[in-house]
Scaffold this motif. Structure first.
Motif, PDB file in Angstrom:
ATOM      1  N   LEU A  67       8.946  26.751  28.918  1.00 13.04           N
ATOM      2  CA  LEU A  67       7.786  26.152  28.254  1.00 13.04           C
ATOM      3  C   LEU A  67       7.624  26.693  26.836  1.00 13.04           C
ATOM      4  N   TYR A  68       7.863  27.981  26.654  1.00 12.06           N
ATOM      5  CA  TYR A  68       7.794  28.570  25.320  1.00 12.06           C
ATOM      6  C   TYR A  68       8.842  27.933  24.404  1.00 12.06           C
ATOM      7  N   ASP A  69      10.044  27.705  24.933  1.00 14.26           N
ATOM      8  CA  ASP A  69      11.092  27.071  24.137  1.00 14.26           C
ATOM      9  C   ASP A  69      10.683  25.665  23.709  1.00 14.26           C
ATOM     10  N   GLN A  70      10.102  24.900  24.614  1.00 10.44           N
ATOM     11  CA  GLN A  70       9.671  23.551  24.277  1.00 10.44           C
ATOM     12  C   GLN A  70       8.578  23.580  23.206  1.00 10.44           C
ATOM     13  N   HIS A  71       7.689  24.551  23.278  1.00  8.04           N
ATOM     14  CA  HIS A  71       6.639  24.711  22.270  1.00  8.04           C
ATOM     15  C   HIS A  71       7.253  25.021  20.898  1.00  8.04           C
ATOM     16  N   GLU A  72       8.220  25.926  20.864  1.00  9.09           N
ATOM     17  CA  GLU A  72       8.868  26.286  19.599  1.00  9.09           C
ATOM     18  C   GLU A  72       9.624  25.096  19.006  1.00  9.09           C
TER      19      GLU A  72
END
Length: 94
Positions: A67-72
């Motif tokens: 999820l953090y990767d998708q946000h970035e």
């Protein structure tokens, strides 16, 4: 407890050293899983179930890392979109 800490430190070290050639998504997801597993193992060790704690922590960490990767990626795409729009308007005003 010392054995678990040593194993976690060694596992995290191997993960960090083994990340060469991975995509950002893979690195962030795997990193989240490693941190989650380590944290889960520590919390689980306190309750007597280090294995279950590590498994649950790893699953949560993997999901969090993804999820953090998708946000970035979303932030990067928005920045690039704004940058391109700024370049177009700058050329028009000249």
């Amino acid at each position: 407890m010392k054995k678990i800490s040593l194993v976690i430190i060694l596992a995290i070290s191997l993960v960090v050293l083994g990340c060469a050639g991975m995509s950002d998504t893979q690195k962030r997801t795997l990193g989240g899983g490693a941190v989650g597993a380590g944290t889960g193992a520590l919390i689980g060790a306190m309750s007597g179930e280090a294995g279950w704690g590590a498994a649950i922590g790893a699953a949560a960490g993997l999901a969090g890392g993804y999820l953090y990767d998708q946000h970035e990626k979303s932030k990067e795409a928005s920045y690039n979109e704004g940058y391109k729009a700024g370049q177009k308007s700058s050329k028009k005003s000249q």
